[in-house]
Design a protein around this motif. Structure first.
Motif, PDB file in Angstrom:
ATOM      1  N   ALA A 129       0.836  -1.202   0.000  1.00  0.00           N
ATOM      2  CA  ALA A 129       0.000   0.000   0.000  1.00  0.00           C
ATOM      3  C   ALA A 129       0.871   1.252   0.000  1.00  0.00           C
ATOM      4  CB  ALA A 129      -0.926  -0.002   1.219  1.00  0.00           C
ATOM      5  N   PHE A 130       1.950   1.220   0.780  1.00  0.00           N
ATOM      6  CA  PHE A 130       2.864   2.367   0.817  1.00  0.00           C
ATOM      7  C   PHE A 130       3.568   2.552  -0.520  1.00  0.00           C
ATOM      8  CE2 PHE A 130       2.692   2.292   5.535  1.00  0.00           C
ATOM      9  CZ  PHE A 130       2.511   3.647   5.735  1.00  0.00           C
ATOM     10  N   VAL A 131       4.029   1.467  -1.124  1.00  0.00           N
ATOM     11  CA  VAL A 131       4.731   1.545  -2.405  1.00  0.00           C
ATOM     12  C   VAL A 131       3.812   2.128  -3.481  1.00  0.00           C
ATOM     13  CG1 VAL A 131       5.744   0.185  -4.274  1.00  0.00           C
ATOM     14  CG2 VAL A 131       6.402  -0.272  -1.911  1.00  0.00           C
ATOM     15  N   THR A 132       2.564   1.681  -3.494  1.00  0.00           N
ATOM     16  CA  THR A 132       1.599   2.196  -4.473  1.00  0.00           C
ATOM     17  C   THR A 132       1.372   3.693  -4.283  1.00  0.00           C
ATOM     18  OG1 THR A 132       0.476   0.053  -4.593  1.00  0.00           O
ATOM     19  CG2 THR A 132      -0.755   1.987  -5.349  1.00  0.00           C
ATOM     20  N   ALA A 133       1.188   4.104  -3.027  1.00  0.00           N
ATOM     21  CA  ALA A 133       0.939   5.517  -2.738  1.00  0.00           C
ATOM     22  C   ALA A 133       2.173   6.361  -3.053  1.00  0.00           C
ATOM     23  CB  ALA A 133       0.537   5.690  -1.276  1.00  0.00           C
ATOM     24  N   LEU A 134       3.355   5.863  -2.737  1.00  0.00           N
ATOM     25  CA  LEU A 134       4.594   6.594  -3.035  1.00  0.00           C
ATOM     26  C   LEU A 134       4.779   6.738  -4.542  1.00  0.00           C
ATOM     27  CD1 LEU A 134       6.970   4.956  -0.399  1.00  0.00           C
ATOM     28  CD2 LEU A 134       6.225   7.346  -0.414  1.00  0.00           C
ATOM     29  N   SER A 135       4.450   5.679  -5.274  1.00  0.00           N
ATOM     30  CA  SER A 135       4.572   5.723  -6.728  1.00  0.00           C
ATOM     31  C   SER A 135       3.694   6.830  -7.314  1.00  0.00           C
ATOM     32  CB  SER A 135       4.178   4.365  -7.321  1.00  0.00           C
ATOM     33  OG  SER A 135       4.209   4.399  -8.730  1.00  0.00           O
ATOM     34  N   GLU A 136       2.482   6.954  -6.794  1.00  0.00           N
ATOM     35  CA  GLU A 136       1.577   7.997  -7.264  1.00  0.00           C
ATOM     36  C   GLU A 136       2.141   9.384  -6.980  1.00  0.00           C
ATOM     37  OE1 GLU A 136      -1.244   7.788  -9.021  1.00  0.00           O
ATOM     38  OE2 GLU A 136      -0.888   5.638  -9.195  1.00  0.00           O
ATOM     39  N   GLU A 137       2.707   9.565  -5.796  1.00  0.00           N
ATOM     40  CA  GLU A 137       3.260  10.873  -5.424  1.00  0.00           C
ATOM     41  C   GLU A 137       4.484  11.220  -6.271  1.00  0.00           C
ATOM     42  OE1 GLU A 137       2.017  13.158  -3.397  1.00  0.00           O
ATOM     43  OE2 GLU A 137       0.282  11.831  -3.143  1.00  0.00           O
ATOM     44  N   VAL A 138       5.334  10.234  -6.531  1.00  0.00           N
ATOM     45  CA  VAL A 138       6.531  10.470  -7.344  1.00  0.00           C
ATOM     46  C   VAL A 138       6.128  10.822  -8.776  1.00  0.00           C
ATOM     47  CG1 VAL A 138       8.576   9.360  -8.339  1.00  0.00           C
ATOM     48  CG2 VAL A 138       8.041   9.044  -5.916  1.00  0.00           C
ATOM     49  N   ARG A 139       5.101  10.153  -9.276  1.00  0.00           N
ATOM     50  CA  ARG A 139       4.620  10.440 -10.633  1.00  0.00           C
ATOM     51  C   ARG A 139       4.085  11.871 -10.730  1.00  0.00           C
ATOM     52  NH1 ARG A 139       1.333   6.533 -11.023  1.00  0.00           N
ATOM     53  NH2 ARG A 139       2.732   5.063 -12.031  1.00  0.00           N
ATOM     54  N   LYS A 140       3.432  12.333  -9.675  1.00  0.00           N
ATOM     55  CA  LYS A 140       2.862  13.687  -9.683  1.00  0.00           C
ATOM     56  C   LYS A 140       3.941  14.752  -9.855  1.00  0.00           C
ATOM     57  CE  LYS A 140      -1.117  12.659  -6.723  1.00  0.00           C
ATOM     58  NZ  LYS A 140      -1.699  12.865  -5.366  1.00  0.00           N
ATOM     59  N   ILE A 141       5.127  14.500  -9.319  1.00  0.00           N
ATOM     60  CA  ILE A 141       6.197  15.503  -9.424  1.00  0.00           C
ATOM     61  C   ILE A 141       7.130  15.190 -10.600  1.00  0.00           C
ATOM     62  CG2 ILE A 141       6.122  16.100  -6.972  1.00  0.00           C
ATOM     63  CD1 ILE A 141       8.549  14.320  -6.538  1.00  0.00           C
ATOM     64  N   GLU A 142       6.674  14.289 -11.477  1.00  0.00           N
ATOM     65  CA  GLU A 142       7.389  13.955 -12.711  1.00  0.00           C
ATOM     66  C   GLU A 142       8.808  13.454 -12.456  1.00  0.00           C
ATOM     67  OE1 GLU A 142       7.066  17.365 -15.246  1.00  0.00           O
ATOM     68  OE2 GLU A 142       4.974  16.949 -15.731  1.00  0.00           O
ATOM     69  N   MET A 143       8.932  12.602 -11.449  1.00  0.00           N
ATOM     70  CA  MET A 143      10.181  11.903 -11.191  1.00  0.00           C
ATOM     71  C   MET A 143       9.937  10.413 -11.393  1.00  0.00           C
ATOM     72  SD  MET A 143      11.833  13.948  -7.912  1.00  0.00           S
ATOM     73  CE  MET A 143      13.472  13.224  -8.112  1.00  0.00           C
ATOM     74  N   ASP A 144      11.014   9.643 -11.408  1.00  0.00           N
ATOM     75  CA  ASP A 144      10.918   8.198 -11.550  1.00  0.00           C
ATOM     76  C   ASP A 144      11.217   7.527 -10.212  1.00  0.00           C
ATOM     77  OD1 ASP A 144      10.408   8.193 -14.381  1.00  0.00           O
ATOM     78  OD2 ASP A 144      12.509   8.749 -14.654  1.00  0.00           O
ATOM     79  N   MET A 145      10.760   6.280 -10.069  1.00  0.00           N
ATOM     80  CA  MET A 145      10.942   5.570  -8.810  1.00  0.00           C
ATOM     81  C   MET A 145      11.622   4.230  -9.053  1.00  0.00           C
ATOM     82  SD  MET A 145       8.097   4.953  -5.842  1.00  0.00           S
ATOM     83  CE  MET A 145       7.517   3.285  -6.164  1.00  0.00           C
ATOM     84  N   PHE A 146      12.611   3.948  -8.230  1.00  0.00           N
ATOM     85  CA  PHE A 146      13.354   2.686  -8.285  1.00  0.00           C
ATOM     86  C   PHE A 146      13.050   1.929  -6.997  1.00  0.00           C
ATOM     87  CE2 PHE A 146      17.039   0.257  -6.932  1.00  0.00           C
ATOM     88  CZ  PHE A 146      17.404  -0.455  -8.069  1.00  0.00           C
ATOM     89  N   ILE A 147      12.612   0.658  -7.092  1.00  0.00           N
ATOM     90  CA  ILE A 147      12.277  -0.136  -5.905  1.00  0.00           C
ATOM     91  C   ILE A 147      13.323  -1.224  -5.701  1.00  0.00           C
ATOM     92  CG2 ILE A 147      10.554  -1.611  -4.809  1.00  0.00           C
ATOM     93  CD1 ILE A 147       8.459  -0.302  -6.593  1.00  0.00           C
ATOM     94  N   TYR A 148      13.847  -1.299  -4.486  1.00  0.00           N
ATOM     95  CA  TYR A 148      14.778  -2.369  -4.135  1.00  0.00           C
ATOM     96  C   TYR A 148      14.165  -3.172  -2.998  1.00  0.00           C
ATOM     97  CZ  TYR A 148      18.858  -4.951  -2.571  1.00  0.00           C
ATOM     98  OH  TYR A 148      19.709  -5.962  -2.219  1.00  0.00           O
ATOM     99  N   ASN A 149      13.988  -4.473  -3.205  1.00  0.00           N
ATOM    100  CA  ASN A 149      13.443  -5.355  -2.180  1.00  0.00           C
ATOM    101  C   ASN A 149      14.594  -6.022  -1.445  1.00  0.00           C
ATOM    102  OD1 ASN A 149      11.759  -6.867  -0.607  1.00  0.00           O
ATOM    103  ND2 ASN A 149      11.107  -8.269  -2.221  1.00  0.00           N
ATOM    104  N   SER A 150      14.826  -5.579  -0.205  1.00  0.00           N
ATOM    105  CA  SER A 150      15.987  -6.072   0.545  1.00  0.00           C
ATOM    106  C   SER A 150      15.776  -7.465   1.102  1.00  0.00           C
ATOM    107  CB  SER A 150      16.289  -5.121   1.709  1.00  0.00           C
ATOM    108  OG  SER A 150      15.314  -5.271   2.729  1.00  0.00           O
ATOM    109  N   LEU A 151      14.502  -7.920   1.167  1.00  0.00           N
ATOM    110  CA  LEU A 151      14.183  -9.249   1.704  1.00  0.00           C
ATOM    111  C   LEU A 151      14.734  -9.423   3.112  1.00  0.00           C
ATOM    112  CD1 LEU A 151      14.815 -11.431  -1.469  1.00  0.00           C
ATOM    113  CD2 LEU A 151      12.619 -10.648  -0.565  1.00  0.00           C
ATOM    114  N   GLY A 152      14.764  -8.342   3.866  1.00  0.00           N
ATOM    115  CA  GLY A 152      15.183  -8.407   5.258  1.00  0.00           C
ATOM    116  C   GLY A 152      16.668  -8.562   5.472  1.00  0.00           C
ATOM    117  N   ASP A 153      17.504  -8.311   4.454  1.00  0.00           N
ATOM    118  CA  ASP A 153      18.938  -8.570   4.604  1.00  0.00           C
ATOM    119  C   ASP A 153      19.761  -7.288   4.701  1.00  0.00           C
ATOM    120  OD1 ASP A 153      19.578  -9.375   1.075  1.00  0.00           O
ATOM    121  OD2 ASP A 153      18.781  -7.582   2.040  1.00  0.00           O
TER     122      ASP A 153
END
Length: 355
Positions: A80-104
């Motif tokens: 839910a947070f990732v989806t909401a952050l993606s929307e906010e980043v899109r609004k300011i015309e920036m790109d978003m990179f997601i890294y899944n650390s898998l707890g490490d």
């Protein structure tokens, strides 16, 4: 119409400006009039030109990318947070990179991650319930713009945007007390996230406000999973005097508790009321629909992105910690406490027969 192999030279030629002006207009670095910016952006859009972030990085420029680090993409809350952050980043015309650390994040892995991402982003958002002290210290010492989202583990010098857990939990338990419940259980989550401790604090404060003692037998362990909720619910229902209400540390455990209650042949909320936390999608779909608490994810995402952008631009941050109140959502899983079972009357002694 998008074309392959389009270069900055092609964009400059179509816009009728020099390559240097086109570069300035697209990167935002250096001066370019508003008229030139408009022409260049229109030409880039027409040609389908995509700026090379790596090239800009090597020249020391902005990449126009915000990095988001998570530890579990299977989590409904993190999603839910990732989806909401993606929307906010899109609004300011920036790109978003997601890294899944898998707890490490930690024990050397965090350092390698930092090296891998260095310079590929203008700022980082961490949506992590926890990280090792060593890794957190690396982030605190970094000069890079960083904002932590929904982080509770310990105090930090980094800016944090998060939801309120204590008052939300207090509201939930107060709701149950108002319904007449006096034996209210609490199912803990994983201690290292910090959220479980804060939710338990709210649970205890509500009891104190009502001048009630907490029965230690009603506070049981869990790990935020539905299986843990099922096991905790079974243990609570097997008590000599089971609770009439359960406040679970999150919705997943609440759903597990509901299954445990049904295993006993009891009904929710007729026999036992149940409250969760987080308002995951399943909470509105389960029968009965789950009473729960919700953090304002969209508002938190907006605040986190804006806070990060301010720091990327070298402006002072708004606050060190931005905390949003949680919203209490009453659904069908809570009801008035059941009336206590009537005590059996002592049997009257029969009269001795007359001889």
């Amino acid at each position: 119409m998008k074309k392959s192999g389009v270069t900055l030279v092609d964009v400059a030629k179509l816009a009728g400006v020099s390559t240097m002006t086109a570069s300035r207009a697209l990167s935002g670095e250096g001066y370019a009039s508003e008229e030139m910016r408009t022409k260049v952006h229109a030409a880039a859009k027409e040609l389908g030109y995509v700026p090379n972030a790596l090239a800009r990085m090597m020249k020391g420029g902005k990449t126009n990318v915000i990095g988001v680090v998570v530890n579990d993409l299977s989590s409904a809350v993190i999603n839910a947070f990732v989806t909401a952050l993606s929307e906010e980043v899109r609004k300011i015309e920036m790109d978003m990179f997601i890294y899944n650390s898998l707890g490490d994040l930690g024990h050397g892995r965090g350092k390698r991650l930092s090296q891998m991402l260095h310079g590929l982003w203008d700022g980082l958002l961490f949506v992590l319930p926890r990280m090792t002290d060593d890794y957190l210290e690396q982030l605190e010492q970094s000069a890079s713009p960083i904002v932590l989202v929904n982080y509770f583990s310990r105090e930090t010098t980094l800016p944090v945007v998060r939801g309120d857990n204590v008052n939300g939990a207090h509201d939930a338990v107060s709701h149950l007390l108002d319904l007449g419940h006096r034996r209210i259980a609490f199912v803990r989550g994983m201690a290292y996230t910090g959220q479980s401790e804060l939710r338990e604090r709210g649970y205890r404060l509500a009891h104190e406000a009502a001048a009630l003692e907490v029965d230690p037998a009603l506070v049981v362990g869990g790990d935020f999973s539905e299986v843990a909720g099922l096991e905790a619910g079974r243990a609570l229902m097997d008590l000599p005097e089971p609770p009439t209400a359960i406040f679970a540390g999150n919705d997943s455990m609440a759903l597990g508790c509901i299954n445990a209650i049904r295993e006993k042949g009891l009904e929710v909320p007729k026999d036992v009321s149940v409250v969760g936390f987080d308002d995951i999608p399943a909470s509105a779909l389960v029968q009965p629909a789950l009473t729960t608490l919700r953090h304002p994810v969209e508002a938190m995402a907006h605040a986190a992105v804006q806070e990060l952008v301010r720091r990327i631009q070298g402006q002072p941050g708004r606050r060190h910690r931005i905390e949003f109140p949680s919203e209490f959502i009453v659904r069908a899983s809570t009801a008035a406490a059941p009336a206590p079972a009537p005590r059996a009357r002592p049997r009257a002694r029969g009269r001795r027969a007359q001889a």
